[in-house]
Design a protein around this motif. Structure first.
Motif, PDB file in Angstrom:
ATOM      1  N   ASN A  73     -14.613  -8.014  -3.014  1.00 50.86           N
ATOM      2  CA  ASN A  73     -15.092  -6.704  -2.569  1.00 50.86           C
ATOM      3  C   ASN A  73     -15.860  -6.830  -1.253  1.00 50.86           C
ATOM      4  N   ARG A  84     -11.679  -5.721  -0.439  1.00 48.68           N
ATOM      5  CA  ARG A  84     -11.878  -5.867   1.009  1.00 48.68           C
ATOM      6  C   ARG A  84     -10.938  -6.936   1.589  1.00 48.68           C
ATOM      7  N   SER A 114       0.841  -1.192   0.000  1.00 50.94           N
ATOM      8  CA  SER A 114       0.000   0.000   0.000  1.00 50.94           C
ATOM      9  C   SER A 114       0.873   1.238   0.000  1.00 50.94           C
ATOM     10  N   ARG A 172      -7.552   1.538   1.601  1.00 51.07           N
ATOM     11  CA  ARG A 172      -8.638   1.699   0.634  1.00 51.07           C
ATOM     12  C   ARG A 172      -9.180   3.121   0.564  1.00 51.07           C
ATOM     13  N   ALA A 197      -5.419   5.137  -2.715  1.00 50.30           N
ATOM     14  CA  ALA A 197      -5.559   3.674  -2.617  1.00 50.30           C
ATOM     15  C   ALA A 197      -4.640   2.924  -3.568  1.00 50.30           C
ATOM     16  N   TRP A 234      -6.345  -0.518  -4.529  1.00 56.17           N
ATOM     17  CA  TRP A 234      -6.905  -1.276  -3.413  1.00 56.17           C
ATOM     18  C   TRP A 234      -8.289  -0.804  -2.992  1.00 56.17           C
ATOM     19  N   ALA A 235      -8.798   0.295  -3.564  1.00 57.49           N
ATOM     20  CA  ALA A 235     -10.085   0.852  -3.140  1.00 57.49           C
ATOM     21  C   ALA A 235     -11.228  -0.168  -3.146  1.00 57.49           C
TER      22      ALA A 235
END
Length: 97
Positions: A63, A88, A19, A42, A46, A84-85
Motif C-alpha cells: 500500500n 501502490r 486495469s 486506483r 479500480a 487495485w484501489a
C-alpha cells in the motif's frame, strides 16, 4: 506498451495485472522487480485482474505506506476480481510465499 500478442506470450510465464479502468496490462518476471500502479488504476471502480504464472515466485502487493498487504499464491493462480484501489506497487519475489 506491449501489443496484445506480446502480453499474452509474456503472461504465460510471468505475473500480469490488468486495469479495467484504463484497459492496460502490466507484466513482470524479474526477481526483485518493482512495478508502481498508475493513479488512474486506483480511482473509481479500480477493478481488474491479475494472474501469477511465475514458475518459481510470487508477487507481494504494497500500500501507500509500503506495508505488504497481499501475497499472491504460487503459480498458477489468478484473481479475476482484483481491486487495485489499495495497491501502490507490487514486487516480484523469488521462491515460495
Amino acid at each position: 506498451m506491449r501489443t496484445e500478442a506480446q502480453a499474452v506470450e509474456l503472461c504465460a510465464t510471468a505475473f500480469c495485472a490488468y486495469s479495467s479502468n484504463v484497459g492496460v496490462v502490466q507484466a513482470a518476471d524479474d526477481c526483485g522487480a518493482r512495478s508502481y500502479i498508475p493513479p488512474n488504476w486506483r480511482t473509481g471502480a479500480a477493478g481488474g485482474w491479475w494472474q501469477n504464472n511465475l514458475p518459481t515466485g510470487f508477487v507481494s502487493m504494497y500500500n501507500n505506506t509500503g506495508t505488504d498487504i497481499y501475497d499472491t499464491p504460487d503459480a498458477y493462480s489468478v484473481d479475476w476480481d482484483a481491486n487495485w484501489a489499495p495497491v501502490r506497487f507490487w514486487k516480484v519475489q523469488c521462491g515460495n510465499p
